[in-house]
Design an enzyme around this catalytic site. Structure first.
Site, short mmCIF file in Angstrom:
data_model
loop_
_atom_site.label_atom_id
_atom_site.label_comp_id
_atom_site.label_asym_id
_atom_site.label_seq_id
_atom_site.Cartn_x
_atom_site.Cartn_y
_atom_site.Cartn_z
CD GLU A 95 -3.10 -1.02 2.15
OE1 GLU A 95 -2.99 -0.24 3.10
OE2 GLU A 95 -4.09 -1.76 2.00
CD GLU A 143 -3.92 -5.83 2.94
OE1 GLU A 143 -4.77 -5.13 3.53
OE2 GLU A 143 -2.70 -5.63 3.01
O1 AHR Z 1 -5.18 -5.97 6.88
C1 AHR Z 1 -5.06 -4.86 7.71
C2 AHR Z 1 -4.33 -3.71 7.04
O2 AHR Z 1 -5.11 -3.22 6.00
C3 AHR Z 1 -3.01 -4.02 6.40
O3 AHR Z 1 -1.95 -3.98 7.27
C4 AHR Z 1 -2.89 -2.94 5.37
O4 AHR Z 1 -2.15 -3.35 4.25
C5 AHR Z 1 -4.31 -2.57 5.04
O5 AHR Z 1 -4.52 -1.22 5.11
#
Ligand code: AHR
Length: 499
Positions: A173, A292
């Site tokens: 990210e 994610e």
């Molecule tokens: O999954 C939780 C968080 O969400 C992770 O650390 C990050 O990559 C995202 O913002």
């Protein structure tokens, strides 16, 4: 009763699923590692400190690949802190989540744990406080056989054989201003290009995932992907996407429509990748890694003060309910429908932190989202058929017309199995479904599973772990090549057929 028709044709396929579509994620965050997968001294753990009850559930899920060690955590992580003799490992102030990191669990422990779980590892490198040099060293430690500083260091640490990690995330990210060492798209794209190039000089067999946007609604979305790929299109193998949803305003109809946003996100990113491909006159097609995805909002709404600098704090411990499981189900259906371009996806996360599996010192239990994930992982592998639907929809404020029924059909030719996955988003009525499978002769229904209930807010807890769980139902019938079934209101459905 409302009705939906589903049509598939054995020759009209989206493509074969990559097994890694059913991946997950473990970050050094909250109780995911400590008190989650690693709990030394607990009678439920083995001599290595690995919780056996957790491992059993992870194995049951058949998780093909697990992303590690972050997440936001990785952008401040020094992997060397977590290798070698445990008594010499430093305790650090972990800045992403404001916790104390003892480093008692690190890279080699994770490799052992993943092996025990039957999963491959998707390793992330720190592009926040570190970069190319560190990524190269880490890769040398993991994948180089012997005779160099870092490969011999690994051997000294008791790992004679290289770990041979194939899949690497080049940071996490990096578009987000919350990220340690956050970068502009041009800065990141350039750094990613250099890093992958050097990593591939050391090990040409690796595959690299570069950071896309942290969500469709991020201010830089689109511009970020374009600028990053302008720099590193030829080096990268996958572009990442992240997305979480939540029922922020208590409007369940709107929340249940969320996956329409995920669909739009994937389609947009595919277009951007193909635009850069055309601009560069490249012959290479870039694939996506949705590394994610989940529902995440309960713990954010609580606004509970988490004291800083404690070990394994109870963070991001969302308790999931039925409607969350339905949204997770529609997200899985969306990923399957894009199996031609989305090759990797990770449910974020796996244990205790926004997770399907929860632990206490006494045992484990499955959250509601565990079940759609389990079913997709077990029965969603194969050829995704182009699934055409004709049926009623409702109006969502954010996404326009959204069909009440969300469905996808997967055909596993080798096993001679067909699976229909469907979510009925209708909160008032069941849905009558007719699925035209006339081209598949000799199949019959072997199982019909449904997760439904009157209370969308019903959840599983340690005291009541099976409040929301799939039930066997028997209303599906196969007549003249058409599969007829009734899907309960607000339900997750799986119908399995076998020849
Ligand atoms: O999954 C939780 C968080 O969400 C992770 O650390 C990050 O990559 C995202 O913002």
């Amino acid at each position: 009763m409302k009705q939906t028709k589903i049509r598939v044709d054995r020759y009209f396929t989206v493509g074969k699923t990559d097994d890694r579509l059913f991946g997950s994620f473990i970050e050094h965050l909250g109780r995911a590692v400590y008190e989650g997968i690693y709990d030394p001294g607990n009678p439920l753990s083995d001599a290595r400190g690995f919780r056996q009850d957790v491992l059993q559930l992870v194995r049951k899920l058949q998780v093909p690949v697990i992303r590690y060690p972050g997440g936001n955590f990785v952008s401040g992580y020094r992997w060397e802190d977590g290798v070698g003799p445990k008594e010499q490992r430093p305790v650090r102030a972990e800045l992403a989540w404001h916790a104390l990191e003892t480093n008692q669990f690190g890279l080699n422990e994770f490799m052992d744990w993943a092996k025990a779980a039957g999963s491959q590892v998707m390793m992330a490198v720190n592009m926040g406080t570190r970069g190319l040099e560190d990524a190269r060293n880490l890769l040398e430690y993991c994948n180089f056989e012997k005779g160099t500083y870092y490969s011999d260091l690994r051997r000294m640490h008791g790992y004679e054989q290289p770990h041979n990690i194939r899949l690497w995330c080049i940071g996490n990210e990096m578009d987000g201003d919350w990220q340690i060492g956050h970068k502009t798209a041009a800065e990141y794209g350039r750094a990613a290009e250099e890093t992958i190039r050097v990593m591939k000089m050391l090990d040409p067999h690796i595959e690299a995932v570069v950071c896309g946007s942290s969500g469709l609604t991020e201010p830089e979305f689109g511009r970020w992907e374009q600028a990053v790929l302008d720099e590193c299109y030829e080096q990268a193998d996958y572009l990442s996407l992240h997305q979480y949803y939540g029922n922020w305003d208590g409007d369940s109809g709107e929340f249940l429509a969320s996956a329409a946003g995920m669909d739009e996100f994937i389609r947009s990113v595919v277009s951007i990748c193909d635009c850069v491909k055309a601009k560069k006159r490249s012959r290479k097609t870039l694939y996506l890694s949705f590394d994610e995805w989940n529902v995440w909002y309960h713990s954010r709404m609580e606004k509970k003060e988490i004291p800083w600098w404690t070990k394994a704090p109870h963070q991001l411990e969302d308790v999931y309910n039925l409607e969350d499981a339905l949204v997770a189900g529609t997200m899985l259906i969306t990923l399957l429908r894009h199996a031609d371009r989305v090759k990797i996806a990770c449910l974020a996360q796996l244990v205790n932190v926004i997770a399907p599996i929860m632990t206490s010192a006494r045992g484990v239990w499955c959250q509601t989202i565990f079940y759609p994930y389990l079913h997709a992982s077990l029965y969603g592998r194969g050829t995704v058929l182009t699934t055409l639907q004709e049926g009623p929809s409702y109006e969502s404020r954010t996404y326009g017309a959204v069909p009440y029924l969300d469905s996808v059909v997967v055909w596993n030719e080798e096993k001679e199995e067909i699976t229909v996955f469907a979510v009925n988003r209708d909160m008032e009525e069941p849905m009558e479904v007719a699925c035209d499978l006339r081209q598949f002769e000799g199949y019959q229904v072997i199982e019909q599973l449904q997760m439904a209930g009157e209370d969308l807010k019903a959840e599983n807890t340690e005291k009541n772990p099976e409040c929301v769980a799939p039930q066997q139902v028997r209303n599906a019938v196969w007549k003249d090549g058409i599969l007829y079934a009734v899907f309960a209101k607000q339900s997750w459905n799986v119908i399995r057929l076998k020849k």
